[in-house]
Design a protein around this motif. Structure first.
Motif, mmCIF file in Angstrom:
data_model
loop_
_atom_site.group_PDB
_atom_site.id
_atom_site.type_symbol
_atom_site.label_atom_id
_atom_site.label_comp_id
_atom_site.label_asym_id
_atom_site.label_seq_id
_atom_site.Cartn_x
_atom_site.Cartn_y
_atom_site.Cartn_z
ATOM 1 N N UNK A 221 0.807 -1.213 0.000
ATOM 2 C CA UNK A 221 0.000 0.000 0.000
ATOM 3 C C UNK A 221 0.842 1.265 0.000
ATOM 4 N N UNK A 222 0.565 2.225 -0.899
ATOM 5 C CA UNK A 222 1.228 3.535 -0.807
ATOM 6 C C UNK A 222 0.813 4.218 0.495
ATOM 7 N N UNK A 223 1.780 4.679 1.253
ATOM 8 C CA UNK A 223 1.472 5.261 2.557
ATOM 9 C C UNK A 223 1.818 6.738 2.638
ATOM 10 N N UNK A 224 2.529 7.267 1.647
ATOM 11 C CA UNK A 224 2.869 8.689 1.609
ATOM 12 C C UNK A 224 2.627 9.201 0.197
ATOM 13 N N UNK A 225 1.511 9.899 0.018
ATOM 14 C CA UNK A 225 1.130 10.391 -1.300
ATOM 15 C C UNK A 225 1.529 11.842 -1.511
#
Length: 335
Positions: A221-225
């Motif tokens: 999962x991307x956690x810092x967009x």
């Protein structure tokens, strides 16, 4: 005994040996790190599921994409296949008394697809749903609105609404779910949404204590967009464009939604335990999950972190050993 086990785990992480030791290193509890190599087969997709009923396209809202499937364990009573009536009204603002109407653990599963595509009914996600059901979890496999037609926070609002649906008394009764034994599972964009649900769970009005989610599985999962993800060690330009479409922003320079949509910035000490799986050479950089795990641990949140050698993304990590790690973690967290 404990010190010897810690040393063994450290050696596994250092040399990336796959075997029985690595399999034991991520059995579901505690602050653990391991490095493994995934097999070439998505294990849930390779199995045949006998006695696992799938209740399809249960609405949890008015939009055509606000639907979910329910994968039921083989021991489900006949009445469990009935579909509860879905009411599109908002969740109550006052916390009701906790209801104890079911006996079984449940997992709400969120598909990936860069927040712009994907489907609960694809063969891979349907198989993961059936696999979790075969392991004894009532599994809710969720669709949600997609960007760019419906940018953030539409997808997050939808999976939150789906979780509200899971916790309705009629749903708990219909599918024999214990409201104190519910976890969330997501891969890729679904991992981001699962993590966001978990870090904001303390805001829930569902119960007096404000908490519903007891365990979280986040695969890639991307956690810092935020703009941090666009650096030289960040995501490629093509994925940056997908993130911006999801965030509804023209650029990262003026995009307050970027931080709001990043679980990295919303962790609290009340966040549920996490299992994080992330490949070392995939297109979502490993540092995002590493830093997120560090942030969780800095708040006292238990984390099991598994780095998978290679480029397997999201549920492609789920070979037989990784599938067992995930179910062991869920079983421990939802016991």
């Amino acid at each position: 005994m404990k010190s010897g086990r810690r040393l063994l785990l450290a050696l596994v992480a250092a040399v990336a040996i796959v075997g029985a030791v690595a399999s034991c290193s991520a059995d579901g509890t505690g602050d653990r790190n391991s490095t493994v190599t995934a097999g070439p087969v998505i294990y849930p997709l390779s199995l045949r599921y006998h006695g696992i009923d799938v209740v399809q396209d249960v609405p949890y809202g008015r939009d055509p994409l606000q639907q979910l499937d329910v994968c039921l364990p083989a021991d489900s009573p006949p009445e469990s296949t009935a579909t509860p009536t879905a009411t599109p009204t908002a969740a109550p603002t006052e916390a009701p008394d906790r209801v104890e109407v079911g006996t079984r653990p449940a997992v709400m599963m969120i598909h990936g697809g860069s927040w712009s595509h994907g489907d609960k009914a694809t063969a891979a996600y349907r198989s993961v749903c059936q696999y979790l059901a075969s392991e004894g979890f009532v599994t809710f496999n969720v669709d949600y609105r997609l960007a760019p037609t419906d940018p953030f926070p539409a997808g997050l609002d939808d999976v939150r609404r789906a979780l509200d649906f899971v916790f309705r008394e009629t749903t708990l009764q219909t599918y024999d779910v214990d409201p104190g034994r519910v976890g969330v599972f997501g891969g890729s964009a679904g991992g981001n949404l699962a993590a966001m649900l978990a870090v904001e769970d303390h805001r829930s009005t569902a119960y007096a204590d404000g908490f519903r989610i007891r365990a979280v599985v986040d695969l890639s999962g991307p956690t810092d967009l935020t703009a941090r993800s666009t650096g030289s060690d960040g995501v490629a330009a093509a994925f940056q464009r997908k993130q911006l479409l999801y965030l509804g922003c023209a650029s990262y320079r003026a995009c307050p939604a970027a931080e709001r949509a990043s679980p990295e910035y919303h962790v609290t000490k009340a966040t549920a335990p996490f299992f994080i799986g992330h490949s070392t050479d995939e297109f979502i950089p490993l540092w995002e999950s590493q830093r997120f795990a560090s942030t969780l641990r800095s708040h006292g949140v238990p984390v099991t972190f598994v780095a998978v050698q290679g480029s397997a993304h999201s549920i492609a990590q789920l070979d037989e050993a990784m599938s067992r790690r995930v179910t062991n973690f869920l079983r421990a967290g939802l016991r």
